[in-house]
Structure formats: structure tokens, C-alpha cells
Scaffold this active site. Structure first.
Site, PDB file in Angstrom:
ATOM      1  N   ASP A 230       0.805  -1.216   0.000  1.00 12.82           N
ATOM      2  CA  ASP A 230       0.000   0.000   0.000  1.00 12.82           C
ATOM      3  C   ASP A 230       0.846   1.278   0.000  1.00 12.82           C
ATOM      4  OD1 ASP A 230      -2.767   1.190   0.679  1.00 12.82           O
ATOM      5  OD2 ASP A 230      -1.535   2.006   2.298  1.00 12.82           O
ATOM      6  N   GLU A 300       1.210  -0.496  -4.970  1.00 14.53           N
ATOM      7  CA  GLU A 300       0.238   0.550  -5.249  1.00 14.53           C
ATOM      8  C   GLU A 300       0.999   1.865  -5.323  1.00 14.53           C
ATOM      9  OE1 GLU A 300      -3.531   3.068  -3.595  1.00 14.53           O
ATOM     10  OE2 GLU A 300      -1.805   2.614  -2.352  1.00 14.53           O
TER      11      GLU A 300
HETATM   12  C1  GLC Z   1      -4.077   3.377  -0.242  1.00  7.45           C
HETATM   13  C2  GLC Z   1      -5.371   2.614  -0.075  1.00  7.45           C
HETATM   14  C3  GLC Z   1      -6.394   3.534   0.519  1.00  7.45           C
HETATM   15  C4  GLC Z   1      -5.906   4.037   1.868  1.00  7.45           C
HETATM   16  C5  GLC Z   1      -4.519   4.666   1.745  1.00  7.45           C
HETATM   17  C6  GLC Z   1      -3.887   4.862   3.086  1.00  7.45           C
HETATM   18  O1  GLC Z   1      -4.191   4.392  -1.155  1.00  7.45           O
HETATM   19  O2  GLC Z   1      -5.765   2.083  -1.308  1.00  7.45           O
HETATM   20  O3  GLC Z   1      -7.633   2.905   0.646  1.00  7.45           O
HETATM   21  O4  GLC Z   1      -6.792   4.985   2.373  1.00  7.45           O
HETATM   22  O5  GLC Z   1      -3.639   3.857   1.008  1.00  7.45           O
HETATM   23  O6  GLC Z   1      -3.515   3.642   3.640  1.00  7.45           O
END
Ligand code: GLC
Ligand code: MG
Length: 580
Positions: A230, A300
Site C-alpha cells: 500500500d 500501489e
Molecule cells: C491506499 C489505499 C487507501 C488508503 C490509503 C492509506 O491508497 O488504497 O484505501 O486509504 O492507502 O492507507
């Protein structure tokens, strides 16, 4: 603010034919993940087995056969760890335990076992950028306990000439306002890229680095098949804490809006790439030592495409990073988009990502309005076809397989911390809409549970739009989806992709094998008008329809030969070359 920057752009009106197809992944030695369909589960909303209003792990276990029926290869779960759930579980208070409302470690072990029995891989979300403020590490860090002093990003206040206390610099939170929060007890500010209940961990600390690897090892030893990591671009910040400059191109005038600044010191820092490469080594090493299939590492990173490419690894492949980093270019698709935009995206990826790396395609996730609500119902199949027809990895957000739309949520019912404080912008900013419970059938609460109030309301649309309903229909989005997964595996032998542009409204893709005898065509009318085109614009031979959108004239099994092709708005199909 939505976490993912929408990168789609509308480019000018032009017609031309691209003749030079680009070769994608060579066919031999393709590893499991390179040809996989990944299915994202938001556990809180998937299936509630104990009727407490919250989805859970036993619920996922009950529904494992759905993934087999759909044909996906892997499931990835948004966080299931112990958490105060301030940010949907992206605020972890114990990285080695399961949220009690989701189940127990034993439930999770059973999930792994039952999934593996069905040849399904299980990927966990992993959140190394920040923990919950309820994590024991944070409490110890506040108290400057031996060893924990440096676990988070602490900095002294800055005082103005009148002695008013202020944060150390101008850094903002992705969720708006200053990224710094004062902690009275420690007498310092801590930094948080997201909410102030999600303090940023300090990955410069060797001990934190070790914690992260130990945690990954803990889950790998249990049998997980890899991680979706993440918020990767946010992992490191400038050590000198320099102010970020105003972004002159953003057009944003509110200085508390995240986009007001250019994030040159809080995003995509050189050390972040090093860390990603190190973690890839770590995972590869784990697989080498322990055997078994490749443990997948997906990042991500909603950032510029050149940076995304760097998260995959260096251009020469001498240093590998993620197996893939999510492609968010199509996550903002709407009915305003035209084939030109798809072509732009495909070209951008093919030119930015060295061919040793694997492309990936998606149109939705838990952070963005559902694709079925962004586009007309008639276009749902066309976009699912596109995601499966394009080469590489395809990713489905739960519900996309049958066209689940956004739910109806009022500001009062909202749960998303990035939106709940502001009801005037709730409709634009809240991520609750795409997180309402999965619509299994037309029974009470859409079959999500047995009728107890649910954590977010079940969408009223479930009576008509639900999985069971579509399983029973002879033509449905779900039936198309199942077909697409089967076709995706046929397409592997046709590894040259060509994007044509003979009509401004018709997306026309071709995949062909080296000799050219194995060819597949995808046509999709993205426009508002009925379109007719001579088959010669597609092929001089005939074409056998393999799958078509639910309202299309053409049906699977139809041969198109020596005739004009007619596509109503939203009509799409995939056909295979037939030599005549
Ligand atoms: C990423 C996740 C999101 C979350 C953020 C903070 O972007 O996809 O849902 O709020 O990280 O952890
Ligand atoms: Mg439950």
C-alpha cells in the site's frame, strides 16, 4: 481527496491506423502471475457469515467457489489485520493478528487451505507506510522507550515571532490539511501522509525495516502467496524536512488541498525505489529457499508513468522491483472517453515500460467510484472485454464481474475518513459508494448477511443487479465475464497487440501470433451512434464471434464474412480469425 490521480486525458480528434504492433511478453516460460486474473476483495463488504453487519473471513471461505466459477486465479484482500478501522483497515494496530470482527488466525489459515485446494492464490494487502496510532509501537515511541524513539517521524515545532507553535514545515496530508499533528506527551509533531490516526513509520530505522520483513515472513510462513503493498510512493520523506514548492500547474488555490504543493520531498524519493528493490530480493529469496511458486509483489503507486516503471525495476532489469505496479490510467474512465484515450494509454504504457515487464489492466478499486457507475450500463461488457483482451494481467474489483454499481450512501452514513468531515463534497470525495456490500442475490440484504443492519447500506439496486440473477440469465454481464477469462488464456498465443483507429468511436484492437494465423479482434462502439464498418476494415478473411456484449446483434458462434459490421452504442465483441 481520492488517492488515485486520474491520468486519463482527452486528446485531439484524429484518425489513423497504427501498423506497428508491439510485442508483449514472450510466450515461453510465462510465470503464473503474468497471465493471471487477480480479484480484489474488500473483506468488510464481501460476505458476512455471522450476521453482525460486517463481512468476514468465514464469509470469504463460504464463497470460494465463486472464484472458481468465475475463473479467476488469485484473490487479494484489502487489509484484514487488527485495526481500529479508522481508514477501512489501512490503519493496522497489530500486523500479526486478524481483526476480531473478521475472524481469527485459524479462520485465515482455513481460508488459505481451502483456497489453495481450489488452486487459488491468496495475496494480502500490506501497509508499511504507516500504522495505527493504537499500535503498541506508537505508544512506545511517544514515551521514547528504548529502541522505539525513532519508529515514527517526529520533529520539533516551529515557533513564529509571537511564539505561536506551528508544524515543522508545509507538508500536507493526502487527505488534506497539514500532515503534522502535535503530540502533547512527547512534545513533538509526528508526520502522517493520511489521517492523524495513521502515523508514518520511519523506514530509515533499521529496526522498522526488520519489523517489516519479519511481518512478511510471518505471513509467508503461513502460506500467503504475496503482497499488495500500500501507498508505496509515500514511504520516505526528505530527511532535511524541506518545504515543498507550490505547484503552479495544479490550478488549486486552497493551500490545505494536497494538490496545492508539488510533492518533490514527500513522494517517490530515491530511497523508496531502493527499498522496493530490496523487498523484491527478499521475496525472491524466500521463494528460492522455501520452494513453491513465485511469491508475488505488487505495488500501489499512483504516480507518473516513468516512476511507475521504476517501481517495476530498472530499465535493464538489473534490479527488479514489483512484479507489477498497478496501472491506474483507466480508473477514471467515463462515457466521455473515446478510443483515442485508450490508444493513448496503451501507447504510454508500451513506450514507458520496458518489454521485460508485464502490463496490467484495471478499471476500478476500493478507492474510486465503480466503473459501472462511471459509464452507461451498455458499456459494462465492453470495458470488461478490454481489460481481459489487453495483454498481461487483468484485475477485477469485486462486483465488476456482474456490473455492480455504486451504492447509495448519505453523508450521515458515511465511514470514509477522507470525506466524512465535509458533507458538501461528500458525493465527490467519499469512497463509501464503491464499498457497499456485495450483491449476491435478491434475498434480504442482497444475501450479504441474514438481515442485520450492515456497516454501509446495501444498495437498493440489488433486487435487479445481483450475481445469482445473472448466473441464471442466458446472457448477462457475468456470463460474458466468465467467457472472457476463458478467452484470455487463448489470447496468450497471440502476443502482438495492435491498436487501430479507423473510427473515432470504435475501439479496435487486434492480437496476433507471430505467423499471423492466430488472430483475435476486439471491437467496441464507445460512442453514441450506431456505426457500420466494412469487415475489410477488420480483416480480409472471416471472423468467428467468441463473446459479445449482452445486447449486441452478434452472438457467440456467428461468422462474420463479406458483410458490414454493425455496432449499436455499447456493442462489443471478440472474434477469432477464420481463414476462408
Ligand atoms: C491506499 C489505499 C487507501 C488508503 C490509503 C492509506 O491508497 O488504497 O484505501 O486509504 O492507502 O492507507
Ligand atoms: Mg460478520
Amino acid at each position: 481527496m481520492r488517492c488515485t490521480t486520474i491520468l486519463l486525458v482527452l486528446v485531439g480528434f484524429q484518425f489513423w491506423l497504427i501498423s506497428n504492433g508491439a510485442i508483449v511478453n514472450s510466450l515461453e516460460n510465462v510465470d503464473w502471475w503474468q497471465k493471471a486474473v487477480f480479484y480484489q476483495i474488500f473483506p468488510r463488504s464481501f460476505k458476512d457469515s455471522d450476521n453482525d453487519g460486517i463481512g468476514d473471513i468465514p464469509g470469504i471461505i463460504q464463497k470460494l467457489d465463486h472464484f472458481v466459477d468465475a475463473g479467476v486465479d488469485a484473490i487479494w484482500l484489502s487489509p484484514i489485520y487488527k485495526s481500529p478501522m479508522v481508514d477501512g483497515g489501512y490503519d493496522i494496530s497489530d500486523y500479526r493478528d486478524i481483526a476480531p470482527e473478521y475472524g481469527t488466525l485459524d479462520d485465515f489459515k482455513k481460508l488459505l487451505e481451502d483456497a489453495h485446494e481450489r488452486k487459488l492464490k491468496v495475496v494480502l494487502d500490506f501497509v508499511p507506510n504507516h500504522s495505527s496510532d493504537q499500535h503498541i509501537w506508537f505508544k512506545k515511541s511517544i514515551n521514547k522507550e528504548e529502541g522505539y524513539n525513532e519508529y515514527y517521524l517526529w520533529a520539533d515545532a516551529k515557533y513564529d515571532s509571537e511564539g505561536n507553535r506551528g508544524p515543522p514545515n508545509n507538508w500536507l496530508s493526502v487527505f488534506q490539511n497539514s500532515g503534522w499533528t502535535w503530540n502533547e506527551q512527547r512534545g513533538q509533531y509526528f508526520f502522517h501522509q493520511f489521517t492523524n490516526k495513521q502515523p508514518d513509520l520511519n523506514l530509515r530505522s533499521k529496526m522498522v525495516q526488520k519489523e517489516m520483513k519479519d511481518i512478511m515472513t510471518f505471513w509467508l510462513n503461513m502460506g500467503v502467496d504475496g503482497f499488495r503493498v500500500d501507498a508505496v510512493p509515500h514511504i520516505y520523506e526528505d530527511e532535511q524536512l524541506r518545504d515543498e514548492p507550490i505547484d503552479p500547474n495544479s490550478g488549486v488555490i486552497d493551500p490545505n488541498n494536497y494538490d496545492y504543493l508539488k510533492h518533490i520531498y514527500t513522494k517517490d524519493q530515491p530511497k523508496t525505489f531502493e527499498l522496493v528493490y530490496d523487498w523484491r530480493n527478499f521475496l525472491d529469496n524466500y521463494t528460492a529457499v522455501n520452494g513453491g511458486d513465485t511469491r508475488i509483489f505488487m505495488t500501489e503507486a499512483a504516480t507518473n508513468i516513468d516512476k511507475v516503471a521504476r517501481y517495476y525495476g530498472t530499465a535493464d532489469g538489473s534490479q527488479l522491483g514489483a512484479h507489477f505496479s498497478f496501472n491506474f490510467y483507466l480508473i477514471g474512465l467515463t462515457d466521455y472517453n473515446r478510443p483515442m484515450d485508450i490508444k493513448y494509454t496503451v501507447d504510454a504504457w508500451q513506450s514507458s515500460l520496458p518489454s521485460i515487464y508485464t502490463l496490467n489492466w484495471l478499471t476500478g478499486n476500493h478507492d474510486n467510484h465503480r466503473v459501472a457507475s462511471r459509464v452507461s450500463p451498455r458499456n459494462i461488457d465492453g470495458y470488461n472485454m478490454m481489460v481481459m483482451f489487453l495483454p498481461g494481467i487483468s484485475i477485477t474489483y469485486m462486483g465488476e464481474e456482474f456490473g455492480q454499481e455504486d451504492g447509495e450512501v448519505t453523508c450521515e452514513q458515511g465511514q470514509d475518513p477522507s470525506a466524512v468531515n465535509n458533507c458538501t463534497t461528500f458525493n465527490q470525495t467519499s469512497r463509501d459508494f464503491e464499498r457497499t456490500p456485495y450483491q449476491w442475490d435478491d434475498s434480504i440484504n442482497a444475501g450479504f448477511n441474514e438481515g442485520a443492519p450492515t456497516w454501509l447500506p446495501v444498495s437498493k439496486k440489488y433486487k435487479y443487479t445481483n450475481l445469482e440473477n445473472q448466473r441464471e440469465m442466458s446472457r448477462s454481464h457475468y456470463k460474458v465475464y466468465q467467457q472472457l477469462i476463458k478467452i484470455k488464456s487463448l489470447l496468450r498465443s497471440a502476443n502482438t497487440l495492435t491498436v487501430y483507429q479507423s473510427d473515432a468511436d470504435i475501439l479496435q484492437l487486434r492480437r496476433s501470433s507471430e505467423g499471423g494465423d492466430n488472430e483475435y479482434f476486439f471491437l467496441f462502439n464507445m460512442g453514441e451512434d450506431v456505426k457500420t464498418m466494412p469487415i475489410q476494415d477488420v480483416t480480409d478473411e472471416a471472423c468467428l464471434v467468441l463473446v459479445s456484449s449482452v445486447d449486441a446483434e452478434y452472438l457467440p458462434g456467428d461468422k462474420i464474412f463479406n458483410e458490414d459490421i454493425t455496432l449499436k452504442p455499447g456493442d462489443s465483441f471478440i472474434c477469432k480469425l477464420l481463414l476462408v
